[in-house]
Design a protein around this motif. Structure first.
Motif, PDB file in Angstrom:
ATOM      1  N   PHE A   1       0.831  -1.199   0.000  1.00  0.00           N
ATOM      2  CA  PHE A   1       0.000   0.000   0.000  1.00  0.00           C
ATOM      3  C   PHE A   1       0.867   1.250   0.000  1.00  0.00           C
ATOM      4  O   PHE A   1       1.795   1.369   0.805  1.00  0.00           O
ATOM      5  CB  PHE A   1      -0.929   0.006   1.213  1.00  0.00           C
ATOM      6  N   VAL A   2       0.541   2.157  -0.922  1.00  0.00           N
ATOM      7  CA  VAL A   2       1.205   3.457  -0.986  1.00  0.00           C
ATOM      8  C   VAL A   2       0.154   4.535  -0.714  1.00  0.00           C
ATOM      9  O   VAL A   2      -1.047   4.296  -0.858  1.00  0.00           O
ATOM     10  CB  VAL A   2       1.903   3.694  -2.343  1.00  0.00           C
ATOM     11  N   SER A   3       0.622   5.708  -0.346  1.00  0.00           N
ATOM     12  CA  SER A   3      -0.297   6.799  -0.002  1.00  0.00           C
ATOM     13  C   SER A   3      -1.018   7.342  -1.234  1.00  0.00           C
ATOM     14  O   SER A   3      -0.663   7.035  -2.373  1.00  0.00           O
ATOM     15  CB  SER A   3       0.467   7.922   0.698  1.00  0.00           C
ATOM     16  N   GLN A   4      -2.009   8.192  -0.980  1.00  0.00           N
ATOM     17  CA  GLN A   4      -2.856   8.725  -2.053  1.00  0.00           C
ATOM     18  C   GLN A   4      -2.033   9.394  -3.152  1.00  0.00           C
ATOM     19  O   GLN A   4      -2.275   9.184  -4.318  1.00  0.00           O
ATOM     20  CB  GLN A   4      -3.861   9.715  -1.476  1.00  0.00           C
ATOM     21  N   ARG A   5      -1.083  10.191  -2.775  1.00  0.00           N
ATOM     22  CA  ARG A   5      -0.235  10.891  -3.750  1.00  0.00           C
ATOM     23  C   ARG A   5       1.206  10.396  -3.629  1.00  0.00           C
ATOM     24  O   ARG A   5       2.136  11.192  -3.487  1.00  0.00           O
ATOM     25  CB  ARG A   5      -0.319  12.386  -3.533  1.00  0.00           C
ATOM     26  N   SER A   6       1.357   9.136  -3.757  1.00  0.00           N
ATOM     27  CA  SER A   6       2.644   8.478  -3.579  1.00  0.00           C
ATOM     28  C   SER A   6       3.712   9.029  -4.530  1.00  0.00           C
ATOM     29  O   SER A   6       3.440   9.314  -5.692  1.00  0.00           O
ATOM     30  CB  SER A   6       2.433   6.981  -3.794  1.00  0.00           C
ATOM     31  N   SER A   7       4.913   9.127  -4.021  1.00  0.00           N
ATOM     32  CA  SER A   7       6.067   9.550  -4.835  1.00  0.00           C
ATOM     33  C   SER A   7       6.832   8.309  -5.286  1.00  0.00           C
ATOM     34  O   SER A   7       6.627   7.210  -4.755  1.00  0.00           O
ATOM     35  CB  SER A   7       6.990  10.438  -3.993  1.00  0.00           C
ATOM     36  N   ASN A   8       7.729   8.496  -6.244  1.00  0.00           N
ATOM     37  CA  ASN A   8       8.600   7.393  -6.659  1.00  0.00           C
ATOM     38  C   ASN A   8       9.438   6.906  -5.484  1.00  0.00           C
ATOM     39  O   ASN A   8       9.700   5.707  -5.360  1.00  0.00           O
ATOM     40  CB  ASN A   8       9.521   7.810  -7.809  1.00  0.00           C
ATOM     41  N   GLU A   9       9.855   7.823  -4.627  1.00  0.00           N
ATOM     42  CA  GLU A   9      10.675   7.455  -3.474  1.00  0.00           C
ATOM     43  C   GLU A   9       9.892   6.540  -2.529  1.00  0.00           C
ATOM     44  O   GLU A   9      10.427   5.547  -2.040  1.00  0.00           O
ATOM     45  CB  GLU A   9      11.166   8.702  -2.725  1.00  0.00           C
ATOM     46  N   GLU A  10       8.630   6.893  -2.262  1.00  0.00           N
ATOM     47  CA  GLU A  10       7.808   6.044  -1.397  1.00  0.00           C
ATOM     48  C   GLU A  10       7.627   4.663  -2.026  1.00  0.00           C
ATOM     49  O   GLU A  10       7.792   3.641  -1.363  1.00  0.00           O
ATOM     50  CB  GLU A  10       6.431   6.668  -1.150  1.00  0.00           C
ATOM     51  N   TYR A  11       7.281   4.642  -3.302  1.00  0.00           N
ATOM     52  CA  TYR A  11       7.097   3.372  -4.006  1.00  0.00           C
ATOM     53  C   TYR A  11       8.371   2.536  -3.946  1.00  0.00           C
ATOM     54  O   TYR A  11       8.334   1.344  -3.593  1.00  0.00           O
ATOM     55  CB  TYR A  11       6.691   3.621  -5.463  1.00  0.00           C
ATOM     56  N   GLN A  12       9.501   3.129  -4.284  1.00  0.00           N
ATOM     57  CA  GLN A  12      10.758   2.384  -4.312  1.00  0.00           C
ATOM     58  C   GLN A  12      11.144   1.868  -2.935  1.00  0.00           C
ATOM     59  O   GLN A  12      11.621   0.747  -2.803  1.00  0.00           O
ATOM     60  CB  GLN A  12      11.879   3.249  -4.889  1.00  0.00           C
ATOM     61  N   GLN A  13      10.925   2.673  -1.892  1.00  0.00           N
ATOM     62  CA  GLN A  13      11.268   2.241  -0.534  1.00  0.00           C
ATOM     63  C   GLN A  13      10.423   1.042  -0.127  1.00  0.00           C
ATOM     64  O   GLN A  13      10.944   0.043   0.374  1.00  0.00           O
ATOM     65  CB  GLN A  13      11.078   3.416   0.432  1.00  0.00           C
TER      66      GLN A  13
END
Length: 160
Positions: free
Chosen positions: A79-91
């Motif tokens: 699960f990623v946040s509503q406005r996920s960044s590439n950094e969040e996704y990659q982490q």
């Protein structure tokens, strides 16, 4: 890593399949499940936490769960946040894939067909965690994919 021999047995490469819930994913999974070199141990899907849908195609999670159940493979959701960044996704994806690697997973499969930059991006990110990408329908003509899948489905239904 390809299949290798151990004590006279051929061992398959264990992989996870990044499942989007779309037709390209279905075609790629169908092809890789028939490939004797691989053992698909689970499906992995990125979902938007706020909307409770698959990030890639907006598929509802209830449908995603039904797809996984029909396929017969375990499903893991990131699960990623509503406005996920590439950094969040990659982490989050890296943490998940490192856990899979620790359990003997060697690669991750995708249903990509044509987007060179996306394939390169996936391969670079997988290399960072010591895994490799598997692209079972890469550069295959889409008409050929549909015809072969239709033939495969017809053969299965005739055998039943």
């Amino acid at each position: 890593m390809l299949p290798y021999q151990q004590d006279g047995w051929e061992l398959k490469e264990k992989i996870v399949f990044c499942w989007s819930g779309g037709k390209d994913s279905a075609l790629a999974l169908n092809r890789i499940l028939r490939d004797e070199r691989y053992d698909v141990v689970s499906l992995l899907t990125t979902c938007n936490e706020h909307f409770q849908r698959v990030s890639m195609h907006g598929v509802r999670l209830e449908l995603l769960d039904a797809q996984a159940q029909a396929i017969g493979l375990p499903l893991e959701k990131i699960f990623v946040s509503q406005r996920s960044s590439n950094e969040e996704y990659q982490q989050k994806m890296s943490a998940c894939l490192l856990a899979h690697k620790a359990r003997g997973i060697a690669g991750c499969a995708f249903g990509d067909i044509f987007l060179e930059d996306l394939k390169r991006w996936r391969e670079e990110n997988l290399a960072r965690v010591g895994l490799r990408g598997v692209f079972p329908i890469w550069k295959i003509d889409t008409h050929e994919l549909i015809v072969n899948s239709s033939r495969s489905a017809s053969a299965r239904s005739s055998a039943a």
